[in-house]
Design a protein around this motif. Structure first.
Motif, PDB file in Angstrom:
ATOM      1  N   MET A  97       0.847  -1.194   0.000  1.00  0.00           N
ATOM      2  CA  MET A  97       0.000   0.000   0.000  1.00  0.00           C
ATOM      3  C   MET A  97       0.880   1.241   0.000  1.00  0.00           C
ATOM      4  N   PRO A  98       0.606   2.201  -0.861  1.00  0.00           N
ATOM      5  CA  PRO A  98       1.424   3.406  -0.914  1.00  0.00           C
ATOM      6  C   PRO A  98       1.269   4.251   0.343  1.00  0.00           C
ATOM      7  N   PRO A  99       2.284   5.069   0.626  1.00  0.00           N
ATOM      8  CA  PRO A  99       2.149   6.003   1.733  1.00  0.00           C
ATOM      9  C   PRO A  99       0.938   6.903   1.515  1.00  0.00           C
ATOM     10  N   GLU A 100       0.425   7.491   2.574  1.00  0.00           N
ATOM     11  CA  GLU A 100      -0.802   8.289   2.518  1.00  0.00           C
ATOM     12  C   GLU A 100      -0.754   9.357   1.436  1.00  0.00           C
ATOM     13  N   ASN A 101       0.360  10.025   1.278  1.00  0.00           N
ATOM     14  CA  ASN A 101       0.451  11.108   0.297  1.00  0.00           C
ATOM     15  C   ASN A 101       1.279  10.692  -0.913  1.00  0.00           C
ATOM     16  N   ALA A 102       1.223   9.419  -1.273  1.00  0.00           N
ATOM     17  CA  ALA A 102       2.054   8.919  -2.370  1.00  0.00           C
ATOM     18  C   ALA A 102       1.710   9.536  -3.711  1.00  0.00           C
ATOM     19  N   HIS A 103       0.524  10.128  -3.868  1.00  0.00           N
ATOM     20  CA  HIS A 103       0.183  10.737  -5.151  1.00  0.00           C
ATOM     21  C   HIS A 103       0.929  12.039  -5.383  1.00  0.00           C
ATOM     22  N   MET A 104       1.586  12.542  -4.383  1.00  0.00           N
ATOM     23  CA  MET A 104       2.345  13.778  -4.533  1.00  0.00           C
ATOM     24  C   MET A 104       3.822  13.459  -4.646  1.00  0.00           C
ATOM     25  N   SER A 105       4.467  14.052  -5.624  1.00  0.00           N
ATOM     26  CA  SER A 105       5.870  13.771  -5.880  1.00  0.00           C
ATOM     27  C   SER A 105       6.720  13.949  -4.628  1.00  0.00           C
ATOM     28  N   SER A 106       6.451  14.979  -3.826  1.00  0.00           N
ATOM     29  CA  SER A 106       7.261  15.201  -2.631  1.00  0.00           C
ATOM     30  C   SER A 106       7.062  14.079  -1.618  1.00  0.00           C
ATOM     31  N   GLY A 107       5.864  13.532  -1.534  1.00  0.00           N
ATOM     32  CA  GLY A 107       5.615  12.412  -0.639  1.00  0.00           C
ATOM     33  C   GLY A 107       6.338  11.167  -1.109  1.00  0.00           C
ATOM     34  N   ARG A 108       6.342  10.938  -2.409  1.00  0.00           N
ATOM     35  CA  ARG A 108       7.071   9.799  -2.958  1.00  0.00           C
ATOM     36  C   ARG A 108       8.562   9.973  -2.731  1.00  0.00           C
ATOM     37  N   LEU A 109       9.058  11.164  -2.973  1.00  0.00           N
ATOM     38  CA  LEU A 109      10.485  11.436  -2.805  1.00  0.00           C
ATOM     39  C   LEU A 109      10.927  11.172  -1.373  1.00  0.00           C
ATOM     40  N   ALA A 110      10.095  11.524  -0.422  1.00  0.00           N
ATOM     41  CA  ALA A 110      10.444  11.326   0.991  1.00  0.00           C
ATOM     42  C   ALA A 110      10.724   9.866   1.310  1.00  0.00           C
ATOM     43  N   THR A 111      10.092   8.939   0.594  1.00  0.00           N
ATOM     44  CA  THR A 111      10.318   7.519   0.884  1.00  0.00           C
ATOM     45  C   THR A 111      11.743   7.095   0.544  1.00  0.00           C
ATOM     46  N   PHE A 112      12.404   7.817  -0.351  1.00  0.00           N
ATOM     47  CA  PHE A 112      13.781   7.504  -0.712  1.00  0.00           C
ATOM     48  C   PHE A 112      14.779   8.119   0.276  1.00  0.00           C
ATOM     49  N   MET A 113      14.334   9.104   1.034  1.00  0.00           N
ATOM     50  CA  MET A 113      15.231   9.873   1.883  1.00  0.00           C
ATOM     51  C   MET A 113      15.397   9.295   3.284  1.00  0.00           C
ATOM     52  N   VAL A 114      14.541   8.390   3.660  1.00  0.00           N
ATOM     53  CA  VAL A 114      14.638   7.782   4.985  1.00  0.00           C
ATOM     54  C   VAL A 114      14.986   6.313   4.820  1.00  0.00           C
ATOM     55  N   GLY A 115      15.669   5.773   5.802  1.00  0.00           N
ATOM     56  CA  GLY A 115      15.992   4.351   5.757  1.00  0.00           C
ATOM     57  C   GLY A 115      14.720   3.528   5.827  1.00  0.00           C
ATOM     58  N   PRO A 139      16.534   9.457  -6.937  1.00  0.00           N
ATOM     59  CA  PRO A 139      15.222   9.435  -6.276  1.00  0.00           C
ATOM     60  C   PRO A 139      14.250  10.454  -6.876  1.00  0.00           C
ATOM     61  N   GLU A 140      14.752  11.623  -7.277  1.00  0.00           N
ATOM     62  CA  GLU A 140      13.889  12.644  -7.877  1.00  0.00           C
ATOM     63  C   GLU A 140      13.273  12.150  -9.182  1.00  0.00           C
ATOM     64  N   GLU A 141      14.089  11.512 -10.033  1.00  0.00           N
ATOM     65  CA  GLU A 141      13.571  10.979 -11.298  1.00  0.00           C
ATOM     66  C   GLU A 141      12.514   9.906 -11.054  1.00  0.00           C
ATOM     67  N   LEU A 142      12.777   9.043 -10.096  1.00  0.00           N
ATOM     68  CA  LEU A 142      11.847   7.960  -9.785  1.00  0.00           C
ATOM     69  C   LEU A 142      10.539   8.502  -9.231  1.00  0.00           C
ATOM     70  N   ALA A 143      10.624   9.454  -8.299  1.00  0.00           N
ATOM     71  CA  ALA A 143       9.409  10.027  -7.704  1.00  0.00           C
ATOM     72  C   ALA A 143       8.561  10.735  -8.753  1.00  0.00           C
ATOM     73  N   LYS A 144       9.186  11.485  -9.644  1.00  0.00           N
ATOM     74  CA  LYS A 144       8.444  12.170 -10.708  1.00  0.00           C
ATOM     75  C   LYS A 144       7.778  11.174 -11.652  1.00  0.00           C
ATOM     76  N   SER A 145       8.350   9.991 -11.758  1.00  0.00           N
ATOM     77  CA  SER A 145       7.785   8.962 -12.637  1.00  0.00           C
ATOM     78  C   SER A 145       6.741   8.105 -11.937  1.00  0.00           C
ATOM     79  N   GLY A 146       6.375   8.492 -10.704  1.00  0.00           N
ATOM     80  CA  GLY A 146       5.290   7.824  -9.999  1.00  0.00           C
ATOM     81  C   GLY A 146       5.711   6.810  -8.961  1.00  0.00           C
ATOM     82  N   PHE A 147       7.010   6.634  -8.763  1.00  0.00           N
ATOM     83  CA  PHE A 147       7.480   5.583  -7.878  1.00  0.00           C
ATOM     84  C   PHE A 147       7.753   6.071  -6.457  1.00  0.00           C
TER      85      PHE A 147
END
Length: 185
Positions: free
Chosen positions: A1-19, A47-55
Motif C-alpha cells: 500500500m502506498p504512503p498516505e500522500n504517495a500521489h504527490m511527488s514530494s511524498g514519494r520522494l520522501a520515501t527515498f530519503m529515509v531508511g 530518487p527525484e527521477e523515480l518520484a516524478k515517474s510515480g514511484f
C-alpha cells in the motif's frame, strides 16, 4: 500500500530519503546483529527521477532497489544507471495513466517529436484516469469538470502547494488554484 500522500511527488520522494526496513527496536536489533535500514543504493536513476515517474521506495533484503508506482502498483527493481524511470514505467505498464503522462513529458523534455495524437482514445483515457479525486468534480456550477479538463489536454498533477494542480504534457504548463468560472480550454 502506498504512503498516505504517495500521489504527490514530494511524498514519494520522501520515501527515498529515509531508511527503510524491518521495524525493530534499536536494542533488539543490536542484540540480534540487527537488520540494517535500507537506503536507495544508486546515484542513477535518482530518487527525484523515480518520484516524478510515480514511484515510491519499497525495498526488501532481497530487492534493495525495489520501487512501486502509486497509481498502478507495478513494482520494478534491478535499476541500471542508464535506465530512464519514465520509459521503464511505460514499458512495463502501458495502461498506467501516470506512466503515460510521464512518457509524454519525457519525450517533450528531450525535444523528441510527439507523433501520437493527443486526442487518441489511449491518451484521453490516460489523462482521465489521473483525475481520480479531482476536488472540483462534485461542485455545482464549476466549469473545470474532469471531462472538460481532459478535453483541454490537462492531467491531474497535485502537489502540496496546489491540491488542484494540473499539467499539460505537451507544453508543460502547470496551473492550479482553479475557480468556479475558470474554463480549462
Amino acid at each position: 500500500m502506498p504512503p498516505e500522500n504517495a500521489h504527490m511527488s514530494s511524498g514519494r520522494l520522501a520515501t527515498f530519503m529515509v531508511g527503510q526496513g524491518p521495524k525493530r527496536r534499536a536494542s533488539s536489533a543490536k542484540k540480534r546483529g540487527g537488520a540494517a535500514l535500507l537506503r536507495w543504493p544508486h546515484a542513477k536513476p535518482s530518487p527525484e527521477e523515480l518520484a516524478k515517474s510515480g514511484f515510491y521506495y519499497v525495498p526488501s533484503a532481497s530487492s534493495p532497489d525495489n520501487c512501486q508506482c502509486f497509481a498502478c502498483g507495478v513494482m520494478l527493481d534491478g535499476w541500471e544507471p542508464e535506465d530512464i524511470p519514465a520509459l521503464e514505467h511505460h514499458a512495463h505498464r502501458t495502461e498506467c495513466a501516470w506512466a503515460l503522462q510521464c512518457y509524454i513529458k519525457h519525450k517533450f523534455d528531450i525535444d523528441e517529436p510527439i507523433d501520437e495524437d493527443p486526442m487518441s482514445e489511449e491518451y484521453v483515457k490516460g489523462r482521465e484516469a489521473t483525475f481520480e479525486g479531482w476536488p472540483h468534480e462534485g461542485k455545482r456550477g464549476w466549469k473545470c469538470k474532469v471531462a472538460k479538463m481532459v478535453e483541454a489536454g490537462w492531467f491531474f498533477d497535485p502537489s502540496p502547494s496546489m491540491e488542484d494542480g494540473v499539467t499539460c504534457a505537451y507544453c508543460q504548463t502547470e496551473i492550479g488554484g482553479w475557480e468556479r468560472k475558470d474554463d480549462p480550454m
